[in-house]
Design an enzyme around this catalytic site. Structure first.
Site, short mmCIF file in Angstrom:
data_model
loop_
_atom_site.label_atom_id
_atom_site.label_comp_id
_atom_site.label_asym_id
_atom_site.label_seq_id
_atom_site.Cartn_x
_atom_site.Cartn_y
_atom_site.Cartn_z
N ASN A 1 -42.15 -39.38 36.28
CA ASN A 1 -41.92 -40.54 37.12
C ASN A 1 -40.72 -41.31 36.58
O ASN A 1 -40.84 -42.13 35.68
CB ASN A 1 -43.17 -41.43 37.16
CG ASN A 1 -44.32 -40.78 37.89
OD1 ASN A 1 -44.34 -40.72 39.11
ND2 ASN A 1 -45.28 -40.25 37.12
N GLU A 2 -39.57 -41.01 37.13
CA GLU A 2 -38.31 -41.58 36.65
C GLU A 2 -38.14 -43.02 37.15
O GLU A 2 -38.89 -43.48 38.03
CB GLU A 2 -37.14 -40.72 37.13
CG GLU A 2 -37.15 -39.29 36.61
CD GLU A 2 -36.73 -39.17 35.14
OE1 GLU A 2 -36.77 -40.19 34.42
OE2 GLU A 2 -36.39 -38.06 34.72
N PRO A 3 -37.16 -43.76 36.59
CA PRO A 3 -36.89 -45.12 37.06
C PRO A 3 -36.77 -45.16 38.58
O PRO A 3 -36.12 -44.30 39.19
CB PRO A 3 -35.57 -45.45 36.38
CG PRO A 3 -35.62 -44.69 35.09
CD PRO A 3 -36.29 -43.39 35.45
N THR B 1 -33.04 -37.56 31.06
CA THR B 1 -34.21 -36.68 30.90
C THR B 1 -33.76 -35.23 30.75
O THR B 1 -34.24 -34.49 29.89
CB THR B 1 -35.15 -36.81 32.10
OG1 THR B 1 -35.60 -38.17 32.19
CG2 THR B 1 -36.34 -35.88 31.97
#
Length: 656
Positions: free
Chosen positions: A186-188, A205
């Site tokens: 769950n990235e920014p 990442t």
């Protein structure tokens, strides 16, 4: 809470319930709830020990569920952080009969697209580290499928979510944290209510994953991940962070506001979550970095040094110009009250820093060594420089290396690993073709075979022994070039080629008896007065950490030897980071000519220049990183009021 408080007494601040009972965390250090911290956390001296404690909590939950004849539903993470947790769970299964027969697992994520058989896949990772070694039923293992077709992907994610719900939800979710603040993938920008879905990976990442894929260009750009909303439904969450690279995002997550830019910060809303940290990951937390801002603290010499240097940098004044008002205005009135006035404090701190600076890293002959970092006797010392990879020595302490040789100490350097994995296939082909062109026709068969294998090698395939040997020889030749340039005779250059490293992949084995025997034999042969070793612990499971742990183990084994009692160990940092000023115990200044000579020595490691395989997220070449880091250390000393130097290499003494 004192350091010998039980694990069970550390309360989750949100629901005031013990987050786990009957397990000691005497090594964890204290937990103090402060106005800065919004997520419960504990700090351990060792990530290995912390991992064992986490595994024991999981094991206890499994047993508790078994006693009730219920399934235990675990959400599991991958990456380097949980490796030791899984190792301990396997040990508990094999040695203490912990059964996984009632366990259902759901993994957080998987790269997309990704074949299950690919060694970089999380399917492979989980079976390699856990599932192949315990009695879990195969039908109870759920890992996102990286081979699902694009047209079926949306429905697949919905079904994955439904399976978790059908199992009764997650009883326990194990998490790591990425430097972007991601949990799972769950990235920014991820939404609080997000569910299992496909996602595009952040560049940072992918950069962090690049070593495992032999370059960022090979890292998939997409992944399947559980959502924030999915994770938040877990009844219990433990999130791990190890190493200084995680320190900034740990502080943001624990002390910052809840924001989609740091997805892990959403955990502030969970009522049963604990951050488990090692000391390096916790180093930016306010209560660790600047405890005097939290409340009254014990002013040990170390805390005093840390605080005064911080104050000098904060108000941008040299130490000798700090005033009583500066101390009072920045939470240090207690120190001032204890000492009486800032004048004595400033003088003492200035002298402490001044005494770390020396142009004689091996000790200055016939000089008073009372206030010097090293002893003056013997005048000519036996010195062993340990380099985890075949270039760490010149990158991290090339100027000091040169100074020790010029000051006529008997210097040895030992390259602990072959470094073969860091040589690209293209570089290996280049050298192989040179060899081919100088060999007689009847001797070209073997080298032709190697060239053919290199050109036909499949993506991510592990190198053959012959290719690894060639790549190791390339690194060895480069090392000789650098040491000869510095003036070190070949007889004092040692290649240990420690077996733990020789897996042909990024993942290394733990060190074993063969490794410790090789290092022990060398140390007993040289009987050094000084050992220099890499103290860069950025990756708790990386080569530097294994090499350092191995050294500590060997020193412990040899502690009764007479020569060891007169052996001092100095730790340098790698290309990624420098010691904080308050940690530095020996600072070796370099002249402009020495900086240039160090640079030229690094250039001999040609295979690691202009396209290095393990670049990290810093695009600068290693020599640039090292040079700028040394210059920044010198600038920091100068800003504190010390003499101005071109560059400084820094060391911290390890007391064993």
């Amino acid at each position: 809470m004192s350091s010998d408080t039980t694990y069970g007494a550390a309360l989750n601040k949100n629901n005031a319930k013990p987050f786990y009972k009957d397990i000691s965390y005497r090594e964890a250090g204290k937990f103090e709830e402060t106005r800065f911290e919004k997520i419960h956390n504990v700090i351990f001296k060792s990530s290995d020990y912390a991992s064992i404690i986490i595994a024991q909590e999981i094991a206890s939950l499994i047993k508790e569920k078994q006693a009730k004849q219920e399934y235990c539903v675990l959400g599991l993470a991958t990456g380097s952080s949980p490796i030791k947790v899984y190792e301990e769970l396997v040990r508990l299964h094999k040695e203490e009969n912990l059964s996984f027969s009632n366990v259902i697992t759901f993994n957080l994520d998987e790269y997309y697209p990704m074949k299950k058989s690919n060694v970089q896949s999380y399917h492979y990772f989980m079976h390699e580290h856990l599932f192949n070694h315990v009695d879990i039923l195969s039908e109870n293992v759920h890992i996102p499928d990286g081979t699902i077709s694009q047209e079926n992907l949306h429905q697949y994610c919905i079904d994955y979510e439904l399976k978790i719900n059908a199992a009764g939800g997650l009883d326990f979710q194990l998490l790591g944290i990425g430097r972007t603040g991601h949990i799972g993938f769950n990235e920014p920008g991820s939404h609080y209510n997000s569910v299992t879905r496909s996602i595009t990976l952040d560049h940072l990442t992918r950069s962090d994953a690049a070593p495992a894929f032999f370059g960022i260009e090979n890292v998939p750009k997409k992944a399947i991940t559980m959502g924030i909303g999915t994770i938040q439904k877990a009844k219990r969450i433990v999130i791990m962070a190890w190493g200084h690279k995680k320190a900034d995002v740990v502080k943001e997550t624990i002390e910052g506001g809840v924001t989609s830019e740091v997805p892990a910060s959403y955990l502030q809303h969970h009522n049963n979550v604990t951050f488990v940290l090692d000391q390096e990951a916790a180093e930016q937390l306010t209560r660790i970095k600047t405890p005097w801002l939290v409340g009254p603290c014990r002013w040990s010499d170390k805390i005093k040094s840390k605080a005064i240097i911080w104050l000098s940098q904060k108000v941008q004044k040299p130490i000798l110009k700090l005033t009583d008002k500066d101390y009072n205005d920045h939470g240090m009135s207690g120190l001032l009250a204890e000492e009486g006035s800032c004048y004595e404090l400033n003088i003492k701190m200035f002298n402490t820093l001044q005494h770390t600076i020396t142009g004689w890293p091996g000790g200055k002959p016939n000089a008073d060594d009372t206030n010097r970092p090293e002893r003056n006797t013997p005048h000519k010392k036996r010195i062993l420089i340990l380099s985890p990879h075949p270039d760490d020595d010149v990158i991290s302490m090339g100027g000091t290396f040169l100074r020790l040789i010029e000051q006529e100490h008997k210097v040895h350097v030992a390259y602990q690993t072959s470094g073969n994995i860091a040589v690209s296939d293209e570089e290996a082909i280049k050298y192989a073709e040179v060899i081919k062109n100088i060999l007689p026709e009847d001797e070209k068969y073997d080298i032709n075979s190697i060239i053919t294998d290199l050109k036909k090698k499949k993506e991510h395939a592990i190198d053959s022994i012959e290719i690894r040997n060639l790549k190791g020889l390339i690194r060895r030749g480069e090392s000789f070039g650098a040491t000869r340039f510095l003036g070190l005779p070949d007889a004092y250059v040692h290649f240990l080629d420690l077996p733990f490293y020789e897996t042909g992949s990024v993942k290394k084995n733990p060190y074993g008896k063969e490794d410790s025997d090789a290092l022990s034999k060398l140390i007993k042969t040289i009987k050094p007065h000084q050992i220099y070793a890499a103290g860069d612990l950025a990756d708790p499971h990386g080569t530097h950490k294994v090499c350092l742990d191995l050294l500590f183990k060997v020193l412990e084994d040899l502690k009764e030897e007479e020569f060891i009692k007169d052996c001092w160990v100095w730790l340098y940092r790698g290309a990624w980071q420098e010691w904080d000023i308050h940690d530095i115990e020996m600072a070796v200044p370099l002249s402009p000519d020495e900086v240039l000579k160090k640079r030229k020595a690094i250039f001999f490691h040609q295979s690691q220049k202009d396209g290095v395989m393990f670049q990290g997220d810093d695009s600068r070449e290693f020599w640039v990183r090292a040079e700028e880091r040394n210059q920044q250390t010198a600038q920091k000393y100068h800003q504190l009021g010390l003499a101005e130097y071109e560059a400084i290499e820094a060391f911290k003494r390890y007391h064993f």
